[in-house]
Design an enzyme around this catalytic site. Sequence first.
Site, PDB file in Angstrom:
ATOM      1  N   CYS A  46       8.986  -5.844  -2.974  1.00 15.48           N
ATOM      2  CA  CYS A  46       7.965  -4.849  -2.603  1.00 15.48           C
ATOM      3  C   CYS A  46       7.225  -5.239  -1.330  1.00 15.48           C
ATOM      4  O   CYS A  46       6.761  -4.365  -0.589  1.00 15.48           O
ATOM      5  CB  CYS A  46       6.985  -4.634  -3.748  1.00 15.48           C
ATOM      6  SG  CYS A  46       5.985  -6.075  -4.187  1.00 15.48           S
ATOM      7  N   GLY A  49       8.044  -3.914   2.410  1.00 17.22           N
ATOM      8  CA  GLY A  49       7.552  -2.650   2.945  1.00 17.22           C
ATOM      9  C   GLY A  49       6.124  -2.319   2.573  1.00 17.22           C
ATOM     10  O   GLY A  49       5.603  -1.279   2.968  1.00 17.22           O
ATOM     11  N   HIS A  50       5.443  -3.194   1.832  1.00 21.50           N
ATOM     12  CA  HIS A  50       4.082  -2.872   1.343  1.00 21.50           C
ATOM     13  C   HIS A  50       3.154  -4.043   1.559  1.00 21.50           C
ATOM     14  O   HIS A  50       2.878  -4.775   0.624  1.00 21.50           O
ATOM     15  CB  HIS A  50       4.152  -2.519  -0.143  1.00 21.50           C
ATOM     16  CG  HIS A  50       2.980  -1.735  -0.638  1.00 21.50           C
ATOM     17  ND1 HIS A  50       1.846  -2.310  -1.177  1.00 21.50           N
ATOM     18  CD2 HIS A  50       2.761  -0.404  -0.684  1.00 21.50           C
ATOM     19  CE1 HIS A  50       1.003  -1.380  -1.550  1.00 21.50           C
ATOM     20  NE2 HIS A  50       1.535  -0.211  -1.268  1.00 21.50           N
ATOM     21  N   PHE A  51       2.647  -4.298   2.630  1.00 22.51           N
ATOM     22  CA  PHE A  51       2.825  -3.696   3.932  1.00 22.51           C
ATOM     23  C   PHE A  51       3.285  -4.788   4.888  1.00 22.51           C
ATOM     24  O   PHE A  51       2.744  -5.897   4.795  1.00 22.51           O
ATOM     25  CB  PHE A  51       1.507  -3.104   4.437  1.00 22.51           C
ATOM     26  CG  PHE A  51       0.941  -2.040   3.522  1.00 22.51           C
ATOM     27  CD1 PHE A  51       1.474  -0.763   3.510  1.00 22.51           C
ATOM     28  CD2 PHE A  51      -0.112  -2.325   2.666  1.00 22.51           C
ATOM     29  CE1 PHE A  51       0.939   0.215   2.671  1.00 22.51           C
ATOM     30  CE2 PHE A  51      -0.638  -1.350   1.827  1.00 22.51           C
ATOM     31  CZ  PHE A  51      -0.119  -0.079   1.829  1.00 22.51           C
ATOM     32  N   VAL A  56       0.519  -6.526   0.176  1.00 15.11           N
ATOM     33  CA  VAL A  56      -0.357  -6.180  -0.937  1.00 15.11           C
ATOM     34  C   VAL A  56       0.538  -5.710  -2.085  1.00 15.11           C
ATOM     35  O   VAL A  56       1.430  -4.886  -1.887  1.00 15.11           O
ATOM     36  CB  VAL A  56      -1.341  -5.050  -0.551  1.00 15.11           C
ATOM     37  CG1 VAL A  56      -2.162  -4.601  -1.743  1.00 15.11           C
ATOM     38  CG2 VAL A  56      -2.236  -5.482   0.585  1.00 15.11           C
TER      39      VAL A  56
END
Length: 145
Positions: A46, A49-51, A56
């Site tokens: 995750c 791409g986050h972020f 986060v």
Amino acid sequence: MFMNVMDIMEVIPHRYPFLLVDGIQEISEDQTSITGIKNVTINEACFQGHFPGQPVMPGVLIVEALAQTGCVLLLSKEENKGKLAYFAGINKMRFRKPVLPGDQLELTAVFTKEKAGVYFADVKAKVNGKPVCQGEIMCTLADRT
């Protein structure tokens, strides 16, 4: 630790990359509450791409980790062994602060009632003793096909 990840995988069907509970620290004597942990690492998909540049943990994954913790309790009971738990609802979920790589989530689920096959639980996630997420989840159980 009461249950490690290998023990958990004997109870719930989740597997990498979607197994979000690393250990169970406690199940209450009356089997209404459970406390687990999730070690948050930068290696998790995750964070690609986050972020980018400011990782986060997505709130939906925190809620899923809480639900999986509750599932360990429900599916550990003899009458529920071999079943699956499905989300039935989420109420009043609040996020207090971001969860970052390196954090360890303490995940608590307290089952408050069961009505017409729907189980209700108050859930809370903490980092270093401070709440980061809390609310209510509901689930229902079904036989595996």
